[in-house]
Design a protein around this motif. Structure first.
Motif, PDB file in Angstrom:
ATOM      1  N   THR A 178       0.775  -1.104   0.231  1.00  0.00           N
ATOM      2  CA  THR A 178       0.115   0.044  -0.005  1.00  0.00           C
ATOM      3  C   THR A 178       0.916   1.043  -0.145  1.00  0.00           C
ATOM      4  O   THR A 178       0.485   2.365  -0.126  1.00  0.00           O
ATOM      5  CB  THR A 178      -0.944   0.089   1.172  1.00  0.00           C
ATOM      6  N   LEU A 179       2.253   1.034   0.302  1.00  0.00           N
ATOM      7  CA  LEU A 179       3.149   2.260   0.054  1.00  0.00           C
ATOM      8  C   LEU A 179       3.362   2.779  -1.299  1.00  0.00           C
ATOM      9  O   LEU A 179       3.374   4.144  -1.346  1.00  0.00           O
ATOM     10  CB  LEU A 179       4.608   1.874   0.904  1.00  0.00           C
ATOM     11  N   ARG A 180       3.372   2.186  -2.236  1.00  0.00           N
ATOM     12  CA  ARG A 180       3.422   2.364  -3.566  1.00  0.00           C
ATOM     13  C   ARG A 180       2.498   3.603  -4.204  1.00  0.00           C
ATOM     14  O   ARG A 180       2.761   4.408  -4.453  1.00  0.00           O
ATOM     15  CB  ARG A 180       3.562   1.301  -4.610  1.00  0.00           C
ATOM     16  N   LEU A 212       0.664   5.295  -2.363  1.00  0.00           N
ATOM     17  CA  LEU A 212       0.948   6.530  -1.593  1.00  0.00           C
ATOM     18  C   LEU A 212       2.103   7.409  -2.256  1.00  0.00           C
ATOM     19  O   LEU A 212       1.830   8.629  -2.452  1.00  0.00           O
ATOM     20  CB  LEU A 212       1.089   6.355  -0.006  1.00  0.00           C
ATOM     21  N   LEU A 213       3.028   6.660  -2.540  1.00  0.00           N
ATOM     22  CA  LEU A 213       4.449   7.517  -3.169  1.00  0.00           C
ATOM     23  C   LEU A 213       3.733   8.109  -4.290  1.00  0.00           C
ATOM     24  O   LEU A 213       4.345   9.051  -4.782  1.00  0.00           O
ATOM     25  CB  LEU A 213       5.284   6.447  -3.285  1.00  0.00           C
ATOM     26  N   ALA A 237       1.002   9.027  -5.384  1.00  0.00           N
ATOM     27  CA  ALA A 237       0.016  10.171  -5.231  1.00  0.00           C
ATOM     28  C   ALA A 237       0.768  11.299  -4.771  1.00  0.00           C
ATOM     29  O   ALA A 237       0.650  12.453  -5.257  1.00  0.00           O
ATOM     30  CB  ALA A 237      -1.045   9.665  -4.334  1.00  0.00           C
ATOM     31  N   MET A 238       1.937  11.133  -3.652  1.00  0.00           N
ATOM     32  CA  MET A 238       2.777  12.138  -3.456  1.00  0.00           C
ATOM     33  C   MET A 238       3.515  12.774  -4.394  1.00  0.00           C
ATOM     34  O   MET A 238       3.932  14.097  -4.442  1.00  0.00           O
ATOM     35  CB  MET A 238       3.450  11.570  -2.147  1.00  0.00           C
TER      36      MET A 238
END
Length: 191
Positions: free
Chosen positions: A2-4, A6-7, A9-10
């Motif tokens: 789920t980190l990918r 988010l990264l 989007a950032m």
């Protein structure tokens, strides 16, 4: 995993930057928009600040404060002669100029701020109060520095006095030691 997302989007937000901000200017509490305020600031070119124009009030005083901070002694003296007068706006402008002068001028600047701060327009009072607080902070730091230098000078004088006293005591001790040796030698020769 789920980190990918988010990264990603950032990264998209970072790359978009200011493009995501609304095109409509922000509304200020006074009812004017930021673009209207900027337009008013661009038309404010007075060399000496005054209380006259509400649209130019803050920009003129901020510009004068920056000029006072950057100005040298000659600029400050010329400006102080131009700011002669008993009007509150003149006295507060003198306070701004004096607050960036020598430490000897800081006391006078503080007195002027305190005496005429309440006569300033309400919109200008927070800025002037901030400058007064900043000046009082510098005065307090200068006072602490002066006290520390005075304490250091006293400490150095005490240290020098103690060293001198210690040298005198060493001389006396050497003299007493010499006398004791002399007495011991006499006693040995008498035996």
């Amino acid at each position: 995993m789920t980190l990918r997302p988010l990264l990603v989007a950032m990264l998209a937000v970072w790359l978009a930057g200011c493009e995501l901000l609304p095109a409509v200017p922000f509304e200020l509490p006074s009812g004017r928009t930021t673009s209207e305020t900027a337009a008013a600031a661009n038309g404010c070119r007075a060399e000496l600040p005054s209380f006259a124009d509400d649209d130019c009030l803050l920009p003129e005083w901020v510009a004068f404060g920056l000029a006072s901070q950057r100005g040298d002694r000659a600029w400050r003296e010329a400006m102080l002669t131009r700011l002669e007068g008993a009007a509150a706006e003149r006295r507060l402008a003198r306070a701004v100029a004096l607050s960036w002068g020598s430490q000897g001028q800081w006391d006078h600047a503080s007195e002027l701020y305190k005496a005429d701060l309440s006569a300033a327009p309400v919109a200008l009072q927070p800025l002037l109060r901030y400058w007064l607080n900043e000046l009082e902070g510098r005065r307090a730091m200068a006072g602490r520095l002066s006290a520390a230098q005075s304490a250091q000078a006293q400490s150095e004088a005490l240290s020098a006095s103690l060293k001198e006293e210690n040298a005198d005591l060493e001389k006396k001790l050497e003299a007493l030691t010499a006398i004791e040796r002399s007495i011991n030698l006499r006693q040995q020769t008498e035996e």
